[in-house]
Structure formats: C-alpha cells, structure tokens
Scaffold this motif. Structure first.
Motif, PDB file in Angstrom:
ATOM      1  N   PRO A 119      24.175  88.529  -5.363  1.00  0.00           N
ATOM      2  CA  PRO A 119      22.803  89.005  -5.240  1.00  0.00           C
ATOM      3  C   PRO A 119      21.866  87.900  -4.746  1.00  0.00           C
ATOM      4  CG  PRO A 119      23.762  89.893  -7.201  1.00  0.00           C
ATOM      5  CD  PRO A 119      24.767  88.915  -6.634  1.00  0.00           C
ATOM      6  N   THR A 120      22.068  86.659  -5.207  1.00  0.00           N
ATOM      7  CA  THR A 120      21.243  85.561  -4.731  1.00  0.00           C
ATOM      8  C   THR A 120      21.368  85.428  -3.213  1.00  0.00           C
ATOM      9  OG1 THR A 120      21.460  84.374  -6.791  1.00  0.00           O
ATOM     10  CG2 THR A 120      20.843  83.081  -4.865  1.00  0.00           C
ATOM     11  N   CYS A 121      22.593  85.487  -2.718  1.00  0.00           N
ATOM     12  CA  CYS A 121      22.802  85.242  -1.298  1.00  0.00           C
ATOM     13  C   CYS A 121      22.510  86.462  -0.435  1.00  0.00           C
ATOM     14  CB  CYS A 121      24.217  84.739  -1.065  1.00  0.00           C
ATOM     15  SG  CYS A 121      24.396  83.071  -1.685  1.00  0.00           S
ATOM     16  N   LEU A 122      22.181  87.565  -1.048  1.00  0.00           N
ATOM     17  CA  LEU A 122      21.763  88.709  -0.243  1.00  0.00           C
ATOM     18  C   LEU A 122      20.258  88.869  -0.299  1.00  0.00           C
ATOM     19  CD1 LEU A 122      24.671  91.115  -1.042  1.00  0.00           C
ATOM     20  CD2 LEU A 122      24.174  90.017   1.119  1.00  0.00           C
ATOM     21  N   LEU A 123      19.689  88.580  -1.482  1.00  0.00           N
ATOM     22  CA  LEU A 123      18.218  88.589  -1.577  1.00  0.00           C
ATOM     23  C   LEU A 123      17.658  87.387  -0.838  1.00  0.00           C
ATOM     24  CD1 LEU A 123      17.388  89.435  -5.271  1.00  0.00           C
ATOM     25  CD2 LEU A 123      16.832  90.759  -3.247  1.00  0.00           C
ATOM     26  N   LEU A 150      17.661  73.717  -2.058  1.00  0.00           N
ATOM     27  CA  LEU A 150      17.109  74.978  -2.542  1.00  0.00           C
ATOM     28  C   LEU A 150      15.637  75.060  -2.153  1.00  0.00           C
ATOM     29  CD1 LEU A 150      16.965  77.595  -4.238  1.00  0.00           C
ATOM     30  CD2 LEU A 150      16.459  76.148  -6.226  1.00  0.00           C
ATOM     31  N   TYR A 151      15.301  76.103  -1.416  1.00  0.00           N
ATOM     32  CA  TYR A 151      13.908  76.360  -1.067  1.00  0.00           C
ATOM     33  C   TYR A 151      13.518  77.665  -1.745  1.00  0.00           C
ATOM     34  CZ  TYR A 151      15.082  72.983   2.497  1.00  0.00           C
ATOM     35  OH  TYR A 151      15.518  71.858   3.144  1.00  0.00           O
ATOM     36  N   ALA A 152      12.711  77.596  -2.784  1.00  0.00           N
ATOM     37  CA  ALA A 152      12.327  78.808  -3.519  1.00  0.00           C
ATOM     38  C   ALA A 152      10.807  78.858  -3.606  1.00  0.00           C
ATOM     39  CB  ALA A 152      12.971  78.825  -4.895  1.00  0.00           C
ATOM     40  N   ARG A 153      10.173  78.687  -2.455  1.00  0.00           N
ATOM     41  CA  ARG A 153       8.707  78.617  -2.440  1.00  0.00           C
ATOM     42  C   ARG A 153       8.067  79.997  -2.510  1.00  0.00           C
ATOM     43  NH1 ARG A 153       7.857  74.868   2.753  1.00  0.00           N
ATOM     44  NH2 ARG A 153       9.102  76.551   3.618  1.00  0.00           N
ATOM     45  N   PHE A 154       6.876  80.016  -3.068  1.00  0.00           N
ATOM     46  CA  PHE A 154       6.030  81.215  -3.084  1.00  0.00           C
ATOM     47  C   PHE A 154       6.714  82.415  -3.735  1.00  0.00           C
ATOM     48  CE2 PHE A 154       4.981  78.596   0.669  1.00  0.00           C
ATOM     49  CZ  PHE A 154       3.851  78.019   0.126  1.00  0.00           C
ATOM     50  N   VAL A 169      20.015  77.216   0.257  1.00  0.00           N
ATOM     51  CA  VAL A 169      19.622  78.541  -0.212  1.00  0.00           C
ATOM     52  C   VAL A 169      18.120  78.678   0.027  1.00  0.00           C
ATOM     53  CG1 VAL A 169      19.453  80.068  -2.207  1.00  0.00           C
ATOM     54  CG2 VAL A 169      21.451  78.597  -1.940  1.00  0.00           C
ATOM     55  N   TYR A 170      17.758  79.670   0.818  1.00  0.00           N
ATOM     56  CA  TYR A 170      16.345  79.923   1.129  1.00  0.00           C
ATOM     57  C   TYR A 170      15.913  81.190   0.420  1.00  0.00           C
ATOM     58  CZ  TYR A 170      17.386  76.835   5.057  1.00  0.00           C
ATOM     59  OH  TYR A 170      17.789  75.780   5.826  1.00  0.00           O
ATOM     60  N   CYS A 171      15.018  81.070  -0.572  1.00  0.00           N
ATOM     61  CA  CYS A 171      14.521  82.240  -1.316  1.00  0.00           C
ATOM     62  C   CYS A 171      13.008  82.171  -1.272  1.00  0.00           C
ATOM     63  CB  CYS A 171      14.903  82.175  -2.781  1.00  0.00           C
ATOM     64  SG  CYS A 171      16.629  82.128  -3.135  1.00  0.00           S
ATOM     65  N   GLU A 172      12.403  82.512  -0.186  1.00  0.00           N
ATOM     66  CA  GLU A 172      10.967  82.350  -0.096  1.00  0.00           C
ATOM     67  C   GLU A 172      10.277  83.704  -0.127  1.00  0.00           C
ATOM     68  OE1 GLU A 172       9.996  79.202   2.619  1.00  0.00           O
ATOM     69  OE2 GLU A 172      11.277  78.033   1.316  1.00  0.00           O
ATOM     70  N   GLU A 173       9.239  83.803  -0.953  1.00  0.00           N
ATOM     71  CA  GLU A 173       8.493  85.059  -1.089  1.00  0.00           C
ATOM     72  C   GLU A 173       9.444  86.242  -1.239  1.00  0.00           C
ATOM     73  OE1 GLU A 173       4.593  85.380   1.308  1.00  0.00           O
ATOM     74  OE2 GLU A 173       5.897  84.097   2.510  1.00  0.00           O
ATOM     75  N   VAL A 174      10.352  86.133  -2.167  1.00  0.00           N
ATOM     76  CA  VAL A 174      11.368  87.169  -2.344  1.00  0.00           C
ATOM     77  C   VAL A 174      10.749  88.415  -2.956  1.00  0.00           C
ATOM     78  CG1 VAL A 174      13.467  87.786  -3.592  1.00  0.00           C
ATOM     79  CG2 VAL A 174      13.258  85.533  -2.550  1.00  0.00           C
TER      80      VAL A 174
END
Ligand SMILES: *[C@@H]1O[C@H](CO)[C@@H](O)[C@H](O)[C@H]1NC(C)=O
Ligand SMILES: *[C@@H]1O[C@H](CO)[C@@H](O)[C@H](O)[C@H]1NC(C)=O
Length: 280
Positions: free
Chosen positions: A73-77, A107-111, A85-90
């Motif tokens: 789920p992390t790698c699809l969201l 890990l980029y989990a901004r915003f 891993v880019y998880c920005e404004e998820v």
C-alpha cells in the motif's frame, strides 16, 4: 481502521485495474509503474507480448497485495523508486509515517498530516540517508525515533508544530527545523554538540531565546525570527582563547530577534563574517 480499509481498497482493487487498463500506455513510454516491482521482474515484463503483460501486471499487483500487504500500500499510494519513497500530499490523508520498504534510503513525506513520530517508525530502516517531513502536523517525536539512524545525513522537520527536539543522530550534515514552535527549554544546549559533520543548521522562525551550542563544522546557521535577546563571547567564539578562529561559519542570520548585535562587539571577533541582524 476506516482509513486503512479505504487505502487497502484503493490500492489493491482500484489501482491494479487502472494500471492494467493503462498498461498499453506504460509500455509505449517505457515508464515504470509506481510500485516496488524488482528490476528483474520488470525486464521480463517488457519482453513479453502485450496481452500477457497486462495480465501479469494485474497478477503481480493482486498477489503482492495479498502476500505483502504490509509494504505494497505504501508503494502504491506513494511512489517507490530504487531506494526512494515519495509520499507527498497523499490522499486520503496520511496521518502517520507509512510502512517503508526495506532498504529505503530517501523518504520524502512532505505536506501530509503526520502528527507524531514513534521510535518504531524507522526502527527497521537503518539505511535511511535523508528524511524530509516538511509541512506536516508533527508535535511529538519519541526521543529514540532518529537517534539510531547512523547513516542519516539530512533531516527536515520544517513547518511542523514541534516545541522540543528529539535526539539527533551524529552523522547529520543538514538539519532543518524552521517554522516550528521550538522553545529554548526544548532545545538542549548540547542538542547539536555531538554532530561533528553538521554543515547546515536551520532554526529560523521559532521561539528560541538563546543560541544553542553550534558545532565547529557548521557553515550556514539560520536563527532569524526568534526571541533571542543576547549573545555572549562564548556563543560563537571562546572567551578564554583569543587566538581561536571559527572559519567555517560563513552565514549567520539573526535578523528578526530582539538582540542588538552592536552591543556585543567582542562576541564576533573570531568570525570571518558578522551575523546578519540588528545593529542599531
Ligand atoms: C520573548 O522573550 C521574553 C523574555 O525574554 C518574553 O517575555 C516574551 O513573552 C517572549 N516572546 C515570545 C513571542 O515568546
Ligand atoms: C576554554 O574553555 C573551554 C570550556 O569552556 C575548555 O574546553 C577549553 O579547554 C578552554 N581552553 C583553554 C585554552 O583554557
């Protein structure tokens, strides 16, 4: 629980169908799908004919969802690409650090809407070199959350709601905590003392009333827009050593603080640049 159910439905049912439907397009532009398919899988994937490719994508995604639900789920969201891993404004809102694939380095989990960092969030990912959590709602970080990340070089906690800092790992070269609610009480005088590789330290736009110990290695220091009222001879220089020079420090911002820097002429004699700030 509802959120994770929604995420599961989204990533394991909806996304595979969308991906399968657009498999033809992916083939044409040779683009990687945002999943954590190993390289070997992908090579084989490109060598087969279109129909079976589409079927395989679907199978891989479905079986991965069933067998490795913990990671996928992390790698699809988010987007996972070779250690990043880019998880920005998820969307839907991400309120905690996602489960990271093994060996994540960046890990980029901004915003997002992450509120708290727990020790277990990064406990198994000792490969992390960079973590960017800019623009979340973090008000609490367990003390051991980052301290064991011995490879971590860059950490950004800018634009959060931190009142105090956790223990920081010793290899950091860049630390950014601009735009938080940091108070002097929450930033121990020795918070940065052991960070002998730290080159960039950003603590602007907080509520600090004193300058913490600044390691020798620091080149850029931002302390603007705090509540600092004084500096001493020992803040940057050494009162007991008139020969001491702090040559690495090349940019110090102290503007937007109550301190009147011209009152402390002896406090900057070891430096090659004067801090930017109020002199009159
Ligand atoms: C700044 O510090 C002074 C004490 O030095 C304190 O009275 C004041 O409330 C502080 N201001 C802010 C905005 O924290
Ligand atoms: C100056 O003081 C510091 C601690 O404040 C100490 O570590 C250092 O050894 C002193 N240096 C000299 C030359 O006395």
């Amino acid at each position: 629980a509802l959120d994770s159910m929604k995420a599961f439905l989204f990533t394991c049912i909806l996304v595979p169908w969308l991906v399968a439907a657009s498999a033809r397009k992916f083939d044409q532009d040779s683009q990687l799908i945002p999943g954590s398919l190993p390289g070997r899988e992908l090579n084989g994937y490109y060598n087969e004919n279109l129909k079976s490719r589409r079927a395989r994508v679907r199978t891989i995604l479905f079986s991965s969802c069933l067998s490795a639900r913990k990671y996928l789920p992390t790698c699809l969201l988010c987007v996972c690409l070779t250690g990043s891993v880019y998880c920005e404004e998820v969307s839907p809102d991400m309120t905690a650090v996602p489960t990271l694939p093994k060996e994540t380095a960046y890990l980029y989990a901004r915003f997002n809407k992450i509120k708290k960092i727990s020790t277990k969030d990064f406990a198994d990912i000792l490969t992390l070199k960079r973590i960017d959590l800019t623009g979340n709602l973090i008000s609490e970080i367990e003390d051991g959350a980052f301290s064991k990340l011995t490879l971590l070089e860059e950490l950004s906690l800018a634009e959060n709601r931190l009142v105090k800092l956790p223990m920081l790992p010793s290899k950091l070269t860049s630390f950014n905590a601009n735009y938080n609610l940091l108070k002097t009480k929450g930033v121990k005088a020795n918070a940065f003392k052991k960070l002998t590789k730290l080159a960039t330290l950003f603590l602007a736009d907080n509520q600090l009333e004193a300058v913490p110990h600044i390691p020798e290695s620091v080149r850029t220091l931002h302390l603007q827009n705090n509540n600092i009222t004084e500096v001493s001879k020992d803040t940057f220089c050494r009162s007991n050593d008139t020969y001491y020079l702090r040559l690495s420090l090349s940019e110090v911002r102290m503007d937007g603080n109550p301190v009147l820097l011209s009152k402390y002429p002896d406090s900057f004699t070891c430096m090659k640049v004067l801090p930017i700030g109020r002199y009159r």
